[in-house]
Write a protein that holds these residues in place. Structure first.
Motif, mmCIF file in Angstrom:
data_model
loop_
_atom_site.group_PDB
_atom_site.id
_atom_site.type_symbol
_atom_site.label_atom_id
_atom_site.label_comp_id
_atom_site.label_asym_id
_atom_site.label_seq_id
_atom_site.Cartn_x
_atom_site.Cartn_y
_atom_site.Cartn_z
ATOM 1 N N GLN A 34 0.824 -1.204 0.000
ATOM 2 C CA GLN A 34 0.000 0.000 0.000
ATOM 3 C C GLN A 34 0.862 1.258 0.000
ATOM 4 O OE1 GLN A 34 -2.517 -0.528 3.450
ATOM 5 N NE2 GLN A 34 -4.014 -1.766 2.342
ATOM 6 N N VAL A 35 1.872 1.275 0.857
ATOM 7 C CA VAL A 35 2.761 2.434 0.907
ATOM 8 C C VAL A 35 3.508 2.586 -0.412
ATOM 9 C CG1 VAL A 35 4.762 3.455 2.056
ATOM 10 C CG2 VAL A 35 2.970 2.354 3.418
ATOM 11 N N GLY A 46 4.380 14.712 11.723
ATOM 12 C CA GLY A 46 5.781 14.385 11.919
ATOM 13 C C GLY A 46 5.958 13.772 13.289
ATOM 14 N N SER A 47 6.449 12.547 13.359
ATOM 15 C CA SER A 47 6.439 11.816 14.635
ATOM 16 C C SER A 47 7.738 11.053 14.856
ATOM 17 C CB SER A 47 5.277 10.810 14.657
ATOM 18 O OG SER A 47 4.047 11.425 14.364
ATOM 19 N N GLY A 78 1.521 9.458 7.849
ATOM 20 C CA GLY A 78 1.573 10.292 6.663
ATOM 21 C C GLY A 78 2.641 9.802 5.694
ATOM 22 N N ILE A 79 2.241 9.557 4.452
ATOM 23 C CA ILE A 79 3.148 9.066 3.433
ATOM 24 C C ILE A 79 3.514 10.222 2.508
ATOM 25 C CG2 ILE A 79 3.510 7.337 1.650
ATOM 26 C CD1 ILE A 79 2.931 6.256 4.533
ATOM 27 N N ASP A 90 8.507 0.384 6.455
ATOM 28 C CA ASP A 90 8.724 -0.253 7.758
ATOM 29 C C ASP A 90 8.785 0.776 8.885
ATOM 30 O OD1 ASP A 90 8.745 -2.836 6.699
ATOM 31 O OD2 ASP A 90 10.888 -2.746 6.265
ATOM 32 N N ARG A 91 9.373 1.929 8.609
ATOM 33 C CA ARG A 91 9.393 2.978 9.627
ATOM 34 C C ARG A 91 7.969 3.484 9.890
ATOM 35 N NH1 ARG A 91 12.092 9.060 9.339
ATOM 36 N NH2 ARG A 91 11.285 9.729 11.359
ATOM 37 N N GLU A 92 7.170 3.621 8.822
ATOM 38 C CA GLU A 92 5.791 4.073 9.003
ATOM 39 C C GLU A 92 4.971 3.022 9.758
ATOM 40 O OE1 GLU A 92 5.286 7.030 8.437
ATOM 41 O OE2 GLU A 92 6.761 7.614 6.945
#
Length: 445
Positions: A189-190, A271-272, A419-420, A427-429
């Motif tokens: 999906q990403v 932003g996280s 957020g992409i 993997d980070r998301e």
């Protein structure tokens, strides 16, 4: 007695009458424990409100749902009379929220049955704690409006004076978990979203996940809210139980909009990163977040879009400095935004203009929403949508329904998104989404 809005009431319209009285502190929990639907709870650092029973119920759907609720709210408040000595904080409000999309998927397996495109209610019973005072407010409608408001006031005053709050229930425990999508599907999906970003069709899209958990025991949402108040005291803690079944609840750090007079307050939150195990590691992660090209880009897209959405209404828009907002499990980039309106506006007009912000939708908005629809394999329902209240003057506050879950029987479905943008790593998301589950999951396990 005085009307809440204007000085006239249309002949033949149903009367709406409100009464109020000061009560002892701590009464909000008793309203929630009564389990009378619909029920709404709202808590911030300065105010706690509990409301139950519908003196009037407003539902709407489709693209006109914001305007339809506003029209209904103005009609109700036009014919609502309230004691002049009742302070503004204790005066009646409409409580509720909206669905994320204009129309959501239908399906027997959706946890959102009973949650329409918009649902608000004028409560029969409202308890408000603010500025060191607690007020009981009751409302009656129809030919016996005054008698009903008086009866409710006496009944609940005695009930609150006599009854002690129920003991806090323990977390129910989690027996099983089901993720939608799997990590492998998430990567796909990403990847597909990044292709749209690379092609120029998208600047950003927020993709969400759902985590359905089977609960070992009974769930007390009021008890969850009590625990969340200790861990997330600066977040907007909320609960909405519509007529029927199901309860939506959460502790969101994100305000969509507050309106008081002509002053608008909102914020960009995007932003996280995680929290450190030590203060030094916390500071290092915060500094890394402030220096992250990917996160700063994502954040600036949100701040710029909110400014652009407010400018048609405003005589001025002021953007604050970018800072780091620390929560128990995650840190976010945050920018405060304040606007002065050119003329009087209703808070729901601003809610419609701002929803969804790029922090939960994306840019450009239409392409982002199309991508979300085509990608996510579950019903967002009220997740990431506006939830809050509006008063007779058209003022109000709405939060974004993230860090949230919807519960029904022995099942709870949690939601979280990421957020992409260009350079996003799947993997980070994925890891970021797992952090965002923690506020709700910690209170269920």
């Amino acid at each position: 007695m005085e009307p809440l809005r204007g000085d006239e009431r249309t002949v033949g319209e149903t009367a709406v009458v409100t009464r109020g009285r000061r009560v002892e502190r701590g009464a909000t929990r008793a309203v929630l424990d009564a389990e009378t639907r619909p029920t709404f709870a709202w808590a911030t650092g300065s105010e706690t409100v509990a409301a139950s029973g519908a003196a009037a119920l407003v539902t709407a759907g489709g693209s006109s749902r914001f305007a339809d609720v506003q029209t209904a709210a103005e009609g109700l408040f036009d014919r609502c009379e309230v004691s002049a000595e009742l302070p503004s904080a204790a005066r009646p409000r409409l409580f509720g929220g909206f669905a994320f999309h204009e129309g959501d998927r239908d399906g027997d397996d959706s946890p959102w049955d009973g949650f329409p495109g918009a649902a608000f209610f004028l409560p029969e019973v409202q308890v408000t704690e603010r500025d060191g005072e607690t007020w009981l407010t009751t409302t009656g409608t129809g030919s016996s409006a005054e008698a009903d408001a008086d009866r409710l006031l006496e009944t609940w005053h005695d009930r609150l004076a006599d009854g002690a709050a129920s003991p806090r229930a323990d977390p129910p425990g989690v027996d099983a978990r089901e993720r939608t999508p799997s990590q492998a599907v998430w990567r796909e999906q990403v990847g597909n979203a990044l292709e749209r970003v690379d092609s120029g069709r998208l600047q950003k899209v927020v993709l969400a996940q759902a985590l359905r958990v089977s609960l070992r025991g009974a769930l007390s949402v009021p008890a969850v809210l009590d625990r969340l108040a200790e861990t997330y005291p600066d977040c907007y803690r909320f609960m909405f139980a519509p007529p029927g079944d199901g309860t939506f609840f959460g502790a969101t750090p994100e305000r969509l909009v507050s309106l008081r007079g002509r002053t608008v307050r909102t914020e960009a939150l995007a932003g996280s990163t995680g929290r450190g195990d030590t203060p030094a590691e916390d500071e290092w992660l915060a500094a890394e977040l402030l220096d992250s090209e990917k996160d700063v880009h994502e954040h600036q897209l949100v701040a710029d879009a909110i400014r652009d959405q407010l400018e048609p209404f405003a005589s001025s828009v002021r953007i604050g400095e970018r800072t780091v907002r620390r929560l128990a499990t995650v840190q976010h980039l945050r920018t405060s935004i304040t606007a002065e309106l050119e003329e009087d506006e209703h808070v729901l007009s601003l809610v419609e203009a701002l929803h969804p912000t790029p922090a939960v939708g994306g840019l450009p908005p239409d392409e982002a929403l199309r991508t979300i629809r085509e990608t996510e394999a579950f019903d967002r329902g009220w997740y990431a949508a506006p939830v809050g209240w509006v008063d007779a003057a058209g003022n109000g506050t709405f939060a974004v329904g993230i860090r949230s879950a919807v519960a029904r029987d022995r099942t709870a479905t949690l939601f979280a998104g990421a957020g992409i943008v260009a350079d996003s790593d799947p993997d980070r998301e994925w890891d970021e989404v797992q952090l965002k589950y923690r506020p709700m999951l910690d209170e269920l396990e």
